[in-house]
Design a protein around this motif. Structure first.
Motif, mmCIF file in Angstrom:
data_model
loop_
_atom_site.group_PDB
_atom_site.id
_atom_site.type_symbol
_atom_site.label_atom_id
_atom_site.label_comp_id
_atom_site.label_asym_id
_atom_site.label_seq_id
_atom_site.Cartn_x
_atom_site.Cartn_y
_atom_site.Cartn_z
ATOM 1 N N ALA A 141 -5.447 -13.667 6.014
ATOM 2 C CA ALA A 141 -5.046 -12.435 6.536
ATOM 3 C C ALA A 141 -3.686 -11.906 6.057
ATOM 4 O O ALA A 141 -3.205 -10.961 5.606
ATOM 5 C CB ALA A 141 -5.109 -12.298 8.262
ATOM 6 N N ARG A 142 -2.757 -13.040 6.236
ATOM 7 C CA ARG A 142 -1.458 -12.814 5.651
ATOM 8 C C ARG A 142 -1.176 -12.374 4.346
ATOM 9 O O ARG A 142 -0.409 -11.710 3.781
ATOM 10 C CB ARG A 142 -0.292 -13.994 6.226
ATOM 11 C CG ARG A 142 -0.484 -14.094 7.825
ATOM 12 C CD ARG A 142 0.641 -15.236 8.079
ATOM 13 N NE ARG A 142 1.004 -14.896 9.599
ATOM 14 C CZ ARG A 142 1.179 -16.113 10.275
ATOM 15 N NH1 ARG A 142 1.396 -17.237 9.571
ATOM 16 N NH2 ARG A 142 1.782 -15.796 11.491
ATOM 17 N N ALA A 143 -2.008 -13.282 3.337
ATOM 18 C CA ALA A 143 -1.921 -12.780 1.908
ATOM 19 C C ALA A 143 -2.431 -11.306 1.745
ATOM 20 O O ALA A 143 -2.038 -10.741 0.932
ATOM 21 C CB ALA A 143 -2.873 -13.898 1.632
ATOM 22 N N TYR A 144 -3.395 -11.079 2.756
ATOM 23 C CA TYR A 144 -4.016 -9.663 2.312
ATOM 24 C C TYR A 144 -3.021 -8.583 2.769
ATOM 25 O O TYR A 144 -2.788 -7.527 2.117
ATOM 26 C CB TYR A 144 -5.243 -9.309 3.095
ATOM 27 C CG TYR A 144 -5.590 -7.911 3.452
ATOM 28 C CD1 TYR A 144 -6.740 -7.530 2.233
ATOM 29 C CD2 TYR A 144 -5.321 -7.142 4.392
ATOM 30 C CE1 TYR A 144 -7.054 -6.381 2.176
ATOM 31 C CE2 TYR A 144 -5.932 -5.635 4.252
ATOM 32 C CZ TYR A 144 -6.631 -5.417 3.218
ATOM 33 O OH TYR A 144 -7.306 -4.080 3.412
ATOM 34 N N ILE A 145 -2.361 -8.829 3.712
ATOM 35 C CA ILE A 145 -1.193 -8.105 4.284
ATOM 36 C C ILE A 145 0.099 -7.932 3.083
ATOM 37 O O ILE A 145 0.401 -6.585 2.644
ATOM 38 C CB ILE A 145 -0.634 -8.319 5.633
ATOM 39 C CG1 ILE A 145 -1.672 -8.059 6.564
ATOM 40 C CG2 ILE A 145 0.602 -7.614 5.831
ATOM 41 C CD1 ILE A 145 -1.265 -8.742 8.247
ATOM 42 N N ARG A 146 0.420 -9.119 2.490
ATOM 43 C CA ARG A 146 1.270 -9.004 1.582
ATOM 44 C C ARG A 146 0.954 -8.328 0.474
ATOM 45 O O ARG A 146 1.927 -7.623 -0.192
ATOM 46 C CB ARG A 146 1.517 -10.486 1.425
ATOM 47 C CG ARG A 146 2.618 -11.231 2.276
ATOM 48 C CD ARG A 146 3.217 -12.622 1.561
ATOM 49 N NE ARG A 146 2.206 -13.669 1.599
ATOM 50 C CZ ARG A 146 1.691 -14.494 2.518
ATOM 51 N NH1 ARG A 146 2.473 -14.390 3.587
ATOM 52 N NH2 ARG A 146 1.018 -15.275 2.473
ATOM 53 N N GLU A 147 -0.297 -8.572 0.044
ATOM 54 C CA GLU A 147 -0.845 -7.806 -1.200
ATOM 55 C C GLU A 147 -1.030 -6.388 -1.090
ATOM 56 O O GLU A 147 -0.623 -5.547 -1.887
ATOM 57 C CB GLU A 147 -2.301 -8.435 -1.639
ATOM 58 C CG GLU A 147 -2.765 -7.640 -2.728
ATOM 59 C CD GLU A 147 -3.994 -8.419 -3.080
ATOM 60 O OE1 GLU A 147 -4.977 -7.792 -3.789
ATOM 61 O OE2 GLU A 147 -4.423 -9.783 -2.838
ATOM 62 N N HIS A 148 -1.471 -5.862 0.156
ATOM 63 C CA HIS A 148 -1.485 -4.442 0.351
ATOM 64 C C HIS A 148 -0.519 -3.681 0.940
ATOM 65 O O HIS A 148 -0.613 -2.316 0.917
ATOM 66 C CB HIS A 148 -3.036 -4.378 1.130
ATOM 67 C CG HIS A 148 -4.403 -4.618 0.510
ATOM 68 N ND1 HIS A 148 -4.855 -6.026 0.298
ATOM 69 C CD2 HIS A 148 -5.109 -3.884 -0.296
ATOM 70 C CE1 HIS A 148 -5.817 -5.831 -0.429
ATOM 71 N NE2 HIS A 148 -6.008 -4.694 -0.978
ATOM 72 N N TYR A 149 0.266 -4.559 1.309
ATOM 73 C CA TYR A 149 1.373 -3.669 2.176
ATOM 74 C C TYR A 149 2.749 -4.091 1.365
ATOM 75 O O TYR A 149 3.939 -3.944 2.246
ATOM 76 C CB TYR A 149 1.604 -3.750 3.619
ATOM 77 C CG TYR A 149 0.302 -3.201 4.280
ATOM 78 C CD1 TYR A 149 0.252 -1.935 4.843
ATOM 79 C CD2 TYR A 149 -0.857 -3.847 4.468
ATOM 80 C CE1 TYR A 149 -0.581 -1.201 5.180
ATOM 81 C CE2 TYR A 149 -1.991 -3.133 5.125
ATOM 82 C CZ TYR A 149 -1.850 -1.819 5.500
ATOM 83 O OH TYR A 149 -2.939 -1.327 6.089
ATOM 84 N N ARG A 150 2.873 -4.634 0.276
ATOM 85 C CA ARG A 150 3.988 -5.005 -0.462
ATOM 86 C C ARG A 150 4.900 -4.060 -0.399
ATOM 87 O O ARG A 150 4.610 -2.899 -0.762
ATOM 88 C CB ARG A 150 3.735 -5.334 -1.906
ATOM 89 C CG ARG A 150 4.860 -5.789 -2.692
ATOM 90 C CD ARG A 150 4.538 -6.317 -4.095
ATOM 91 N NE ARG A 150 3.525 -7.712 -4.108
ATOM 92 C CZ ARG A 150 2.370 -7.714 -4.489
ATOM 93 N NH1 ARG A 150 1.695 -6.831 -5.149
ATOM 94 N NH2 ARG A 150 1.664 -8.860 -4.139
ATOM 95 N N GLY A 151 6.080 -4.154 -0.120
ATOM 96 C CA GLY A 151 7.273 -3.277 0.105
ATOM 97 C C GLY A 151 7.457 -2.486 1.477
ATOM 98 O O GLY A 151 8.611 -2.065 1.895
#
Length: 158
Positions: A141-151
């Protein structure tokens, strides 16, 4: 309730802690000797308050520039503007809604472990899975958040 509110100086937090203690009592009430119920409840309450403050201290050590979690979602610096807090809250809500649509299992562990501050063991018990499964879901889930909400997201959220 008065004991917890006196220790925390926060009525809502006191209610949450007392509710957790009564849920724990409900689960274990067959194991508690009837004559010792009051002592058991007081011991669990005292331990729950202590656990809350220890967890808070750990967060403050990890994130020294932050105050308490705002509504358990994001770390919010006391000096942040109201606008910044609103933006973070909206972002957290967007992330949670998105996670719920993408993968309900990820959403459940993020809500339990990040928002409600359950330990991995407690979340595993609630979800009836192993702690390894909880760790894996949190990581994904954290990887997904990092990928899709980068920045957009706060590093502290994930």
């Amino acid at each position: 309730m008065y004991y917890v509110e006196g220790k925390t100086s926060d009525f809502q937090l006191a209610e949450e802690i007392v509710q957790q203690v009564f849920c724990k009592f409900y689960v274990h009430m067959n194991e508690v000797v009837p004559a010792a119920e009051k002592n058991w409840l007081m011991s669990c309450t005292r331990n729950a308050v202590t656990d809350h403050f220890r967890a808070r201290q750990r967060r403050l050590k990890l994130y020294p520039d932050s105050d308490a979690w705002t509504k358990g979602m994001l770390i919010c610096d006391v000096t942040d503007s109201l606008e910044g807090r609103i933006i973070r809250k909206e972002l957290a809500e967007r992330i949670l809604k998105d996670l719920e649509k993408v993968n309900v299992a990820w959403y459940e562990v993020i809500v339990l472990c990040v928002v409600q501050e359950f330990s991995y063991r407690e979340a595993a018990e609630v979800l009836h899975v192993s702690t390894d499964v909880v760790r894996s879901r949190i990581s994904r889930a954290r990887a997904y958040i990092r990928e899709h909400y980068r920045g957009e997201f706060l590093e502290d959220f994930v």
